[in-house]
Design a protein around this motif. Structure first.
Motif, PDB file in Angstrom:
ATOM      1  N   LEU A 315       0.843  -1.196   0.000  1.00  0.00           N
ATOM      2  CA  LEU A 315       0.000   0.000   0.000  1.00  0.00           C
ATOM      3  C   LEU A 315       0.877   1.245   0.000  1.00  0.00           C
ATOM      4  N   ASP A 316       0.588   2.183  -0.901  1.00  0.00           N
ATOM      5  CA  ASP A 316       1.384   3.405  -1.020  1.00  0.00           C
ATOM      6  C   ASP A 316       0.794   4.583  -0.257  1.00  0.00           C
ATOM      7  N   PRO A 344      -5.170  12.112   0.668  1.00  0.00           N
ATOM      8  CA  PRO A 344      -4.347  10.928   0.928  1.00  0.00           C
ATOM      9  C   PRO A 344      -2.987  11.309   1.515  1.00  0.00           C
ATOM     10  N   TYR A 345      -2.422  10.386   2.282  1.00  0.00           N
ATOM     11  CA  TYR A 345      -1.107  10.576   2.884  1.00  0.00           C
ATOM     12  C   TYR A 345      -0.227   9.384   2.512  1.00  0.00           C
ATOM     13  N   PRO A 346       1.078   9.615   2.349  1.00  0.00           N
ATOM     14  CA  PRO A 346       1.951   8.499   1.960  1.00  0.00           C
ATOM     15  C   PRO A 346       2.218   7.555   3.124  1.00  0.00           C
ATOM     16  N   CYS A 347       2.245   6.273   2.834  1.00  0.00           N
ATOM     17  CA  CYS A 347       2.644   5.296   3.836  1.00  0.00           C
ATOM     18  C   CYS A 347       4.147   5.417   4.073  1.00  0.00           C
ATOM     19  N   PRO A 348       4.603   5.091   5.273  1.00  0.00           N
ATOM     20  CA  PRO A 348       6.044   5.157   5.550  1.00  0.00           C
ATOM     21  C   PRO A 348       6.840   4.332   4.541  1.00  0.00           C
ATOM     22  N   HIS A 350       7.121   4.833   1.477  1.00  0.00           N
ATOM     23  CA  HIS A 350       6.496   4.799   0.152  1.00  0.00           C
ATOM     24  C   HIS A 350       6.304   6.214  -0.385  1.00  0.00           C
ATOM     25  N   GLU A 351       7.125   7.147   0.108  1.00  0.00           N
ATOM     26  CA  GLU A 351       6.959   8.538  -0.301  1.00  0.00           C
ATOM     27  C   GLU A 351       7.215   8.730  -1.796  1.00  0.00           C
ATOM     28  N   LYS A 352       8.212   8.033  -2.337  1.00  0.00           N
ATOM     29  CA  LYS A 352       8.525   8.195  -3.757  1.00  0.00           C
ATOM     30  C   LYS A 352       7.377   7.684  -4.628  1.00  0.00           C
ATOM     31  N   GLN A 353       6.823   6.528  -4.268  1.00  0.00           N
ATOM     32  CA  GLN A 353       5.696   5.997  -5.036  1.00  0.00           C
ATOM     33  C   GLN A 353       4.488   6.925  -4.940  1.00  0.00           C
ATOM     34  N   PHE A 354       4.287   7.494  -3.748  1.00  0.00           N
ATOM     35  CA  PHE A 354       3.166   8.419  -3.560  1.00  0.00           C
ATOM     36  C   PHE A 354       3.346   9.668  -4.409  1.00  0.00           C
ATOM     37  N   GLU A 355       4.563  10.211  -4.423  1.00  0.00           N
ATOM     38  CA  GLU A 355       4.829  11.415  -5.205  1.00  0.00           C
ATOM     39  C   GLU A 355       4.691  11.135  -6.697  1.00  0.00           C
ATOM     40  N   LYS A 356       5.114   9.961  -7.109  1.00  0.00           N
ATOM     41  CA  LYS A 356       4.991   9.594  -8.515  1.00  0.00           C
ATOM     42  C   LYS A 356       3.531   9.466  -8.925  1.00  0.00           C
ATOM     43  N   LYS A 357       2.704   9.013  -8.000  1.00  0.00           N
ATOM     44  CA  LYS A 357       1.287   8.812  -8.294  1.00  0.00           C
ATOM     45  C   LYS A 357       0.519  10.118  -8.319  1.00  0.00           C
ATOM     46  N   HIS A 358       0.833  11.030  -7.391  1.00  0.00           N
ATOM     47  CA  HIS A 358       0.045  12.254  -7.247  1.00  0.00           C
ATOM     48  C   HIS A 358       0.756  13.501  -7.755  1.00  0.00           C
ATOM     49  N   GLY A 359       2.103  13.464  -7.906  1.00  0.00           N
ATOM     50  CA  GLY A 359       2.814  14.643  -8.371  1.00  0.00           C
ATOM     51  C   GLY A 359       2.651  14.851  -9.864  1.00  0.00           C
TER      52      GLY A 359
END
Length: 492
Positions: A315-316, A344-348, A350-359
């Motif tokens: 989970l990201d 949404p907030y990034p899971c520990p 998984h910040e890079k995956q989160f940024e890639k998804k939402h940035g």
């Protein structure tokens, strides 16, 4: 309900506090159509089996349908429904504020998965499904009888059949476990003085010898013996249930045929639906309120959302608790997602995956910069090609910028006149704001002790006032008269 996902019936004690004080239990029947996420009382039928109005008035709390549990039947294996008879359910119960005694109940049926109910017969009956629901056989219980009733159109019409010359006290009615046969067996005792055991075989295979026709490729063909039935939630305007519209094969009630071999009842999932309240249930430590919302149970705390990240390593992102969670069976997407109200907030880790998804992506950034520049260049090029050199000229008469007063860049054109006026007004306001602020500041400084000396300066109220400040002036030499201009003494 067997054969149909998410539909269940339970009885609850409605007077818990009174029972704690020694009172008898009052049971109410509740039904759910979305796997327990929401429960509601059952809407009663308006007419009885004699087509008379049912004597009951008020809201559902005072007037609803209540059903006895299948465990109250002689054989608890005889359930309300059958997996081969999709959408059909039978039960014994009564209409009123609560469940009454079993022997005072009547027999009811539903053909649409528990949304609408109809009274079948006065009194209590036992039933059995045959030929995948195309035949239903019922017989009165508790009294000696010589007649059974059967239907081939889902209970819309019941036909009496006398099976014995003498009355039999029927204890049980059975068929094969799959409910696919057209043969039934009655088990009971002789209603006479002997009281001996009796078994009676009922064979309905002689009703018709034509097997129903089903074409999976053209299920809604005009000559098909089946309909495509879509279950629904009673509180929904659409046929969406668990986030999708499911289509089941059901024999047309008027079709004079038999089902034969077991058919795959589920035809297809025709489409997924947008999410709604019916696709969510109360989350852990939350309970449903009277208005249907979910509220935190006093003395408890919401589950830490980071636990979801720990339990799901892939989970990201996660969302702050809202009190709702998705029903596991739902396949809905979009719409009103009650479990994702917050950002949404990034899971520990998984910040890079989160940024890639939402940035914003590189391509998005490129177009965000290039498109405005290209648009400005296009406008500039158009102005350059159509400009006739008349901007800023003093024009006489009605001659326009294109030579005839009707040019695209004529100052009287709407797309030129009003934008220029609006822009001028904005510029004037922006230019005046500093002056107004400065004037107000100087006024306040003079009135409340402002100024270069930090104190109050007396105004010039007379000629002698200037002499008080003569130290602030200096003499001008005669040779410096040119400072006033060579023509300063000439008459104007």
């Amino acid at each position: 309900m067997q054969g149909l996902e998410g539909v269940a019936v339970v009885n609850i004690v409605s007077n818990v506090e009174e029972v704690d004080g020694g009172a008898s239990k009052k049971l109410k029947t509740m039904i759910t159509h979305n796997d327990g996420a929401e429960w509601g009382l059952i809407t009663p039928p308006k007419k009885d089996t004699d087509n008379k109005d049912i004597d009951c008035s008020g809201d559902l709390e005072k007037c609803s349908l209540h059903l006895h549990g299948y465990t109250e039947r002689n054989d608890p294996r005889d359930t309300y429904s059958s997996p081969s008879a999709v959408g059909l359910m039978m039960a014994v119960g009564n209409v009123g504020p609560s469940l009454g005694p079993y022997k005072e109940g009547n027999t009811f049926i539903t053909r649409d998965g528990g949304v609408e109910w109809h009274e079948v017969f006065k009194g209590t009956y036992m039933w059995e499904y045959g030929d995948q629901g195309s035949i239903i056989v019922i017989v009165q219980e508790g009294v000696p009888v010589d007649t059974v009733y059967y239907t081939t159109n889902e209970g819309q019409k019941w036909i009496a059949y006398q099976f014995s010359e003498t009355k039999v006290l029927v204890d049980h009615i059975s068929t094969v476990p799959s409910d696919t046969s057209r043969n039934f067996i009655l088990w009971g005792k002789d209603g006479g003085s002997s009281g001996g055991l009796v078994t009676v075989n009922l064979d309905f295979s002689g009703l018709t010898d034509r097997q129903c026709k089903l074409d999976e490729n053209v299920p809604d063909a005009s000559d098909s013996d089946y309909d495509l039935w879509e279950p629904k939630h009673p509180l929904s305007d659409s046929n969406c249930l668990f986030g999708h519209i499911a289509q089941y094969h059901r024999k047309k009630p008027e079709a004079d045929c038999y089902n034969g071999p077991v058919i795959d009842r589920l035809h297809a999932i025709s489409q997924n639906c947008s999410c709604s309240r019916q696709d969510f249930e109360c989350d852990y430590n939350y309970e449903r309120q009277n208005d249907g919302s979910c509220a935190l149970v006093p003395g408890t705390q919401p589950i830490d959302p980071l636990e979801y990240c720990a339990a799901n390593p892939d989970l990201d992102e996660y969302y702050a608790p809202t009190g709702y969670r998705r029903i596991p069976l739902t396949t809905c997407s979009g719409g009103k997602e009650f479990d994702k109200i917050s950002e949404p907030y990034p899971c520990p880790n998984h910040e890079k995956q989160f940024e890639k998804k939402h940035g914003i992506s590189g391509a998005g950034l490129f177009f965000a910069i290039v498109i405005p520049i290209m648009a400005a260049a296009g406008v500039g090029y158009y102005v350059y090609k159509n400009y006739d050199g008349q901007f800023g000229r003093i024009q006489l008469g009605d001659t326009g910028m294109m030579g005839n007063g009707n040019g695209a860049f004529d100052s009287e054109q709407v797309w030129i006149k009003y934008p220029v006026a609006a822009l001028s007004a904005v510029v004037a306001v922006l230019a005046a704001v500093p002056m107004v602020i400065g004037g107000l500041f100087r006024m306040a400084s003079q009135r409340f002790g402002g100024g270069s000396g930090g104190g109050y300066s007396r105004p010039y109220t007379s000629r002698s006032s200037f002499s008080r400040g003569r130290g602030d002036y200096s003499h001008v030499d005669a040779d410096e008269g040119e400072l006033l201009g060579d023509e300063s003494d000439e008459e104007v």
